[in-house]
Design an enzyme around this catalytic site. Structure first.
Site, PDB file in Angstrom:
ATOM      1  N   LYS A 141       0.847  -1.186   0.000  1.00 54.54           N
ATOM      2  CA  LYS A 141       0.000   0.000   0.000  1.00 54.54           C
ATOM      3  C   LYS A 141       0.888   1.243   0.000  1.00 54.54           C
ATOM      4  O   LYS A 141       1.937   1.266   0.641  1.00 54.54           O
ATOM      5  CB  LYS A 141      -0.903  -0.027   1.243  1.00 54.54           C
ATOM      6  CG  LYS A 141      -2.003   1.022   1.248  1.00 54.54           C
ATOM      7  CD  LYS A 141      -2.925   0.823   2.452  1.00 54.54           C
ATOM      8  CE  LYS A 141      -4.060   1.842   2.472  1.00 54.54           C
ATOM      9  NZ  LYS A 141      -4.967   1.643   3.623  1.00 54.54           N
ATOM     10  N   SER A 196      -9.908   1.535   2.567  1.00 54.57           N
ATOM     11  CA  SER A 196      -9.022   2.318   1.731  1.00 54.57           C
ATOM     12  C   SER A 196      -7.938   1.510   1.007  1.00 54.57           C
ATOM     13  O   SER A 196      -7.342   2.009   0.059  1.00 54.57           O
ATOM     14  CB  SER A 196      -8.333   3.388   2.574  1.00 54.57           C
ATOM     15  OG  SER A 196      -7.478   2.790   3.518  1.00 54.57           O
ATOM     16  N   SER A 213     -10.156  -0.766   6.743  1.00 54.20           N
ATOM     17  CA  SER A 213      -9.539  -0.565   5.426  1.00 54.20           C
ATOM     18  C   SER A 213      -8.843  -1.775   4.824  1.00 54.20           C
ATOM     19  O   SER A 213      -8.492  -1.750   3.645  1.00 54.20           O
ATOM     20  CB  SER A 213      -8.530   0.585   5.489  1.00 54.20           C
ATOM     21  OG  SER A 213      -9.189   1.815   5.483  1.00 54.20           O
TER      22      SER A 213
END
Lengths: 93, 472
Positions: free
Chosen positions: B78, B153, B177
């Site tokens: 990420k 997310s 997330s």
């Protein structure tokens, strides 16, 4: 909740975020409804015994663990504006 | 040809060790697949140029017998986790041109094992969002239905795993997330116990809530990755190595807080699917108990006070002076206002303002202090409940992946996506989403997730129940 456009602009200046008139107009009802939703916590009843957090400050000797200038260039080269090893900003006085 | 569609970390380990294929061949197979699908799906923001060099290093390690569980395994990271010398943007314009100056602790641990970092993945800006639509670089499309979101997310990370663009990915989970997008894409997502994985080198969002977790195809793989990244770290004073209270226990009793499903806004189909999952667990020999967690209903409201408060403080560092974007104004104050006003996206600005409000003089007691008190209360209720039940299950989300653009302009509706996932972050307990059934929407079969929660530091209970549930 009754937030005004002026409140939003004041929050923006506290948070150092420039907010246009137009955006403040849009944000006011949005933030108002979010604060209305989270405001339900005020209705929660009953208290809890305050506990000290399980987390403790972690201390160490103040000794440098890296070589002089090991990271200086890497860190400084990220700066938008520099003069030698100094970050350059506008005068504040 | 390597069959990457059916590959898991466990299987790849055996193939690499048996010399069926090399780490380089494996990396090449993934790069080829990425070149076919990534432009359309927008899962990777950047694919690194040194992937094959990394794979060669891994092959040398394997040849010498220096083998760790993840040696030669390709993964995605990420975009809010730092890799020294690589760009990191957290999905934001404000970090334009920023090059990380050090490795996050999880990255260092993975490098020591000889993994192959393929690239950095798209995300909601600074991890604020539940659809990856808040990225400054455009949304990630769901590999199962390109008109739908991946969730967020960590949407890019989850999409890379689903589209066979990596064997696993790391995400971060502040309010769901990792778990919510895993549920939307039909993969496994683990949010470990708060503090069990170091946050050093993870860009801070809500520091008392954030944790890094793996996204994998199987529970077995999630366990392998968790064991590689966990552990106390001198650079994160909230990290810990503590033993869980029930670590040695075999889970038998599963609690279901049916009362929270009523307020969750679930569709009939999603509710039926959840009930089928409960029957499946019963069939596997677990005792199901209807439980009550009296204050859990306040979790989302508590979360949307504490998190923005921490966000408003953590994001003060983006000032256009030290790194990233700088927009010139007439004086220093104007530099700040312009840089932060234009550099941060809409949702980030919104949350900073809310955080500033709940911490401001006159409102601090009513909002922040009250939320902290309730947080402790909710945590206590979980701890007490775990004296009666071994794990607790709920749906991961109220429903399947929604359409791109469907709720992006309604912030409160987007926040409600997190209703089942935030309690684990509020209380710090571990939770995992596993694929559990599908619903038919517009002729497409969309996955749903089952969320399993366990006492602090009892991830092994999640792995045991999860493996049984998926038949691993």
């Amino acid at each position: 909740m009754t937030l005004t456009k002026k409140d939003i602009q004041n929050l923006g200046s506290l948070a150092r975020i420039g907010i246009s008139e137009e955006e403040a107009e849009k944000l006011t009802p949005e933030i108002d409804s979010i604060l209305g939703y989270v405001g339900q916590i005020k209705d929660a009843v009953g208290d809890v015994e305050k506990r000290v957090s399980a987390h403790r400050n972690v201390m160490r000797e103040d000794i440098p663990t890296n070589e002089p200038r090991q990271y200086t260039e890497d860190v400084m080269s990220n700066a938008p504006s520099r003069e030698g090893d100094y970050l350059k900003v506008k005068k504040i006085l | 040809m390597i069959d990457i569609r059916n590959l898991t970390i466990k299987k790849a380990r055996k193939h690499l060790d048996d010399k069926d294929f090399s780490a380089r061949q494996l990396a090449e197979a993934y790069l080829e697949e990425i070149s076919k699908v990534n432009t359309d799906l927008n899962a990777y923001l950047e694919v690194y140029k040194d992937v094959l060099e990394q794979a060669d290093v891994a092959d040398k390690k394997i040849a010498k017998g220096e083998i760790s569980p993840l040696t030669g395994i390709p993964l995605a990271i990420k975009d809010n986790i730092l890799i020294s010398g690589k760009h990191a943007s957290a999905g934001s314009k404000i970090l334009k041109g920023y090059i990380a100056t050090y490795d996050a602790t999880v990255i260092k641990k993975l490098k020591d094992e000889g993994v192959v970092f393929i690239g950095r993945t798209n995300m909601d800006e600074f991890a604020m969002g539940s659809s990856t639509e808040n990225s400054a670089f455009g949304p990630t499309k769901n590999p199962l239905d390109k008109t739908r979101v991946t969730g967020g997310s960590s949407g890019g990370s989850v999409a890379t795993v689903k589209m066979n663009g990596a064997l696993f990915a790391l995400g971060s989970d502040t309010g769901g997330s990792v778990r919510q997008p895993a549920s939307f894409c039909g993969v496994v997502g683990l949010k470990p116990t708060y503090g069990s994985v170091s946050r050093y080198g993870l860009m801070a969002m809500g520091s008392s809530l954030d944790v890094i977790g793996p996204i994998t195809k199987t529970v077995t793989d999630a366990e392998i990755v968790f064991n590689s990244i966990k552990g106390k770290d001198e650079f994160d004073s909230t990290s810990q190595n503590e033993e869980g209270i029930n670590n040695k226990k075999t889970p038998k009793v599963i609690g279901v807080p049916y009362h929270i499903l009523e307020g969750g806004g679930m569709s009939k189909e999603a509710l039926n699917s959840f009930k089928e999952s409960i029957q499946k667990l019963e069939g596997l020999g677990y005792e199901i108990r209807d439980i009550k967690l009296p204050n859990i209903g306040y979790s989302l409201a508590v979360y949307y006070v504490i998190m923005p408060a921490e966000v408003s403080s953590n994001l003060a560092r983006f000032d256009g002076v030290k790194y990233g974007l700088h927009i010139d104004g007439k004086d220093l104050l104007d530099d700040y206002l312009k840089t932060r006003g234009e550099g941060f996206g809409k949702e980030v600005r919104r949350r900073i303002l809310i955080g500033t409000y709940v911490l401001s003089a006159g409102y601090h007691d009513a909002y922040y202090n009250k939320a902290i008190t309730l947080r402790q209360k909710i945590t206590d209720e979980f701890i007490k409940m775990f004296e009666e039940v071994d794990v607790i299950v709920t749906p991961t989300t109220p429903g399947p992946a929604f359409k791109i653009g469907e709720i992006v302009n309604d912030p409160l509706a987007m926040y409600l996506e997190d209703i089942f996932t935030v309690p684990a972050n509020i209380s710090g307990i571990p939770a995992m989403s596993v694929p559990a059934g599908t619903v038919e929407v517009d002729g497409v079969s969309l996955p749903l997730g089952l969320q399993i929660m366990a006492p602090h530091n009892c991830e092994n209970l999640l792995f045991e129940v999860g493996k049984k549930f998926l038949g691993e």
